[in-house]
Design a protein around this motif. Structure first.
Motif, PDB file in Angstrom:
ATOM      1  N   GLY A  79      64.319  50.315  74.900  1.00 15.25           N
ATOM      2  CA  GLY A  79      65.586  51.015  75.051  1.00 15.25           C
ATOM      3  C   GLY A  79      65.747  51.807  76.329  1.00 15.25           C
ATOM      4  O   GLY A  79      66.742  52.512  76.496  1.00 15.25           O
ATOM      5  N   ILE A  80      64.743  51.753  77.228  1.00 14.65           N
ATOM      6  CA  ILE A  80      64.885  52.357  78.553  1.00 14.65           C
ATOM      7  C   ILE A  80      64.754  51.248  79.581  1.00 14.65           C
ATOM      8  O   ILE A  80      64.301  50.145  79.271  1.00 14.65           O
ATOM      9  CB  ILE A  80      63.844  53.475  78.797  1.00 14.65           C
ATOM     10  N   SER A  81      65.141  51.516  80.806  1.00 15.47           N
ATOM     11  CA  SER A  81      65.179  50.465  81.821  1.00 15.47           C
ATOM     12  C   SER A  81      63.791  49.915  82.105  1.00 15.47           C
ATOM     13  O   SER A  81      62.766  50.577  81.864  1.00 15.47           O
ATOM     14  CB  SER A  81      65.788  51.003  83.112  1.00 15.47           C
ATOM     15  N   CYS A  82      63.747  48.723  82.649  1.00 19.57           N
ATOM     16  CA  CYS A  82      62.487  48.107  83.045  1.00 19.57           C
ATOM     17  C   CYS A  82      61.755  49.002  84.035  1.00 19.57           C
ATOM     18  O   CYS A  82      60.545  49.253  83.887  1.00 19.57           O
ATOM     19  CB  CYS A  82      62.752  46.729  83.648  1.00 19.57           C
ATOM     20  N   ARG A 134      56.769  55.079  83.654  1.00 15.78           N
ATOM     21  CA  ARG A 134      56.176  55.939  82.631  1.00 15.78           C
ATOM     22  C   ARG A 134      54.821  55.423  82.170  1.00 15.78           C
ATOM     23  O   ARG A 134      53.892  56.203  81.943  1.00 15.78           O
ATOM     24  CB  ARG A 134      57.143  56.089  81.456  1.00 15.78           C
ATOM     25  N   MET A 135      54.701  54.109  82.043  1.00 20.81           N
ATOM     26  CA  MET A 135      53.408  53.555  81.671  1.00 20.81           C
ATOM     27  C   MET A 135      52.370  53.820  82.751  1.00 20.81           C
ATOM     28  O   MET A 135      51.227  54.189  82.453  1.00 20.81           O
ATOM     29  CB  MET A 135      53.545  52.059  81.392  1.00 20.81           C
ATOM     30  N   ALA A 136      52.750  53.657  84.011  1.00 18.89           N
ATOM     31  CA  ALA A 136      51.807  53.884  85.112  1.00 18.89           C
ATOM     32  C   ALA A 136      51.335  55.330  85.140  1.00 18.89           C
ATOM     33  O   ALA A 136      50.160  55.607  85.427  1.00 18.89           O
ATOM     34  CB  ALA A 136      52.457  53.500  86.436  1.00 18.89           C
ATOM     35  N   ARG A 137      52.221  56.267  84.837  1.00 23.73           N
ATOM     36  CA  ARG A 137      51.853  57.688  84.884  1.00 23.73           C
ATOM     37  C   ARG A 137      50.770  58.045  83.866  1.00 23.73           C
ATOM     38  O   ARG A 137      50.040  59.010  84.052  1.00 23.73           O
ATOM     39  CB  ARG A 137      53.085  58.564  84.656  1.00 23.73           C
ATOM     40  N   LEU A 147      63.251  43.416  81.284  1.00 22.60           N
ATOM     41  CA  LEU A 147      61.819  43.541  81.046  1.00 22.60           C
ATOM     42  C   LEU A 147      61.226  42.203  80.600  1.00 22.60           C
ATOM     43  O   LEU A 147      60.174  41.771  81.109  1.00 22.60           O
ATOM     44  CB  LEU A 147      61.574  44.612  79.983  1.00 22.60           C
ATOM     45  N   ALA A 148      61.885  41.547  79.649  1.00 26.36           N
ATOM     46  CA  ALA A 148      61.379  40.274  79.140  1.00 26.36           C
ATOM     47  C   ALA A 148      61.376  39.201  80.228  1.00 26.36           C
ATOM     48  O   ALA A 148      60.418  38.436  80.362  1.00 26.36           O
ATOM     49  CB  ALA A 148      62.222  39.819  77.953  1.00 26.36           C
ATOM     50  N   LYS A 149      62.436  39.156  81.018  1.00 32.47           N
ATOM     51  CA  LYS A 149      62.524  38.142  82.074  1.00 32.47           C
ATOM     52  C   LYS A 149      61.490  38.378  83.164  1.00 32.47           C
ATOM     53  O   LYS A 149      60.812  37.440  83.612  1.00 32.47           O
ATOM     54  CB  LYS A 149      63.929  38.155  82.681  1.00 32.47           C
ATOM     55  N   LYS A 150      61.335  39.622  83.607  1.00 36.38           N
ATOM     56  CA  LYS A 150      60.418  39.925  84.712  1.00 36.38           C
ATOM     57  C   LYS A 150      58.982  39.579  84.356  1.00 36.38           C
ATOM     58  O   LYS A 150      58.246  39.020  85.176  1.00 36.38           O
ATOM     59  CB  LYS A 150      60.525  41.400  85.095  1.00 36.38           C
ATOM     60  N   TYR A 151      58.563  39.896  83.126  1.00 35.09           N
ATOM     61  CA  TYR A 151      57.168  39.685  82.731  1.00 35.09           C
ATOM     62  C   TYR A 151      56.990  38.472  81.820  1.00 35.09           C
ATOM     63  O   TYR A 151      55.880  38.224  81.337  1.00 35.09           O
ATOM     64  CB  TYR A 151      56.632  40.943  82.058  1.00 35.09           C
ATOM     65  N   GLN A 152      58.077  37.706  81.607  1.00 32.21           N
ATOM     66  CA  GLN A 152      58.036  36.511  80.759  1.00 32.21           C
ATOM     67  C   GLN A 152      57.406  36.818  79.398  1.00 32.21           C
ATOM     68  O   GLN A 152      56.492  36.140  78.931  1.00 32.21           O
ATOM     69  CB  GLN A 152      57.289  35.383  81.468  1.00 32.21           C
TER      70      GLN A 152
END
Length: 283
Positions: free
Chosen positions: A34-37, A43-46, A73-78
């Motif tokens: 529900g948040i942008s790619c 946030r994950m990297a932090r 998100l789904a498209k970028k990381y397949q």
């Protein structure tokens, strides 16, 4: 590190966006996007998590605060997207057909060594589902957007070592607040969201003895207060570590399934103490 260990984090929790991370040493899943790619990646990297560990996305329902970042998100990381036919039909996200995976109730889906179980919940959406994610005997529940506490929710909650549990509103704040009557009725009328009191009743009545962490989730900006609900739960003097998941930022990464001596020191790199969290890099 025990192979049955799970690492969990809230990347955002609230009507402005929901995204929850659950993984082990090798793989992970996201529950909702529900948040942008870009914000998901930041946030994950932090907190030391890598998108390359994420192997799938599971969608609870079609409301925008759960799917806003899904398509990109789904498209970028397949990434395969597990979604029910009814949710997909009502979903505004444009997903590539090859990434869509059908989802149904009481279904077990294996993602590496993770097992994701779906079950129907009560909410004003097409085919709303909640999830548990397990690795060996360790199990985490993701229980938000709940109109009521049903038998299925109780059944799954009683099995969890940790849970994201909705505590959306304080009853007095909601009913004395400025929301129009129809919206107050939608929130509290049995198809919307759980109150602090409903969440607390579920916790006190049905928490298992082995539960170590509870992340209070999807708090209303206008009808709740993080300190109020935290005080309510902490007043119960249980040995469960209770945290309020933020509407503005990611949580710490919490280690689930380790002996008690490993649980007390979990700290996010963002914690005021400035200490490094005792969990391994996720790649």
């Amino acid at each position: 590190m025990d192979c049955n260990t799970l690492f969990i984090a809230s990347l955002n929790s609230g009507s402005n966006g929901n995204c929850y991370y659950v993984g082990n040493q090798q793989e992970a899943v996201l529950i909702d996007a529900g948040i942008s790619c870009k914000e998901t990646e930041i946030r994950m990297a932090r907190i030391g998590l890598s998108m390359h560990s994420v192997k799938a996305i599971f969608i609870s329902h079609e409301h925008s605060d759960h799917i806003r970042g899904l398509a990109v998100l789904a498209k970028k990381y397949q990434l395969p997207v597990y979604i029910t036919p009814g949710t997909l039909l009502n979903c505004s996200a444009k997903l590539k057909e090859e990434l869509i995976r059908p989802l149904s109730q009481e279904q077990d889906i294996c993602i590496g060594n993770l097992c994701v179980r779906s079950f129907l919940k009560i909410h004003d959406a097409a085919e709303p589902h909640s999830f548990t994610v397990s690795c060996g005997p360790t199990k985490v529940g993701i229980f938000t957007d709940l109109g009521a506490v049903c038998d299925q929710l109780i059944h799954h909650f009683k099995q969890c070592d940790a849970a994201f549990l909705e505590a959306n509103y304080d009853e007095e704040m909601l009913f004395k607040g400025a929301y129009p009557f129809y919206l107050k009725r939608r929130i509290s009328g049995g198809q919307g969201h759980l109150s602090n009191k409903q969440a607390l009743d579920l916790f006190l009545t049905h928490r298992p003895a082995h539960m170590t962490h509870l992340l209070l989730s999807h708090l209303s900006r206008d009808n709740n207060d993080p300190q109020l609900v935290l005080d309510l739960f902490e007043a119960q003097e249980t040995n469960v570590h209770v945290v309020v998941a933020s509407r503005q930022e990611e949580s710490a990464v919490f280690t689930i399934g380790q002996p008690a001596e490993h649980l007390s020191g979990e700290i996010s790199p963002k914690n005021q103490s400035g200490l490094q969290a005792p969990y391994p890099s996720m790649g």
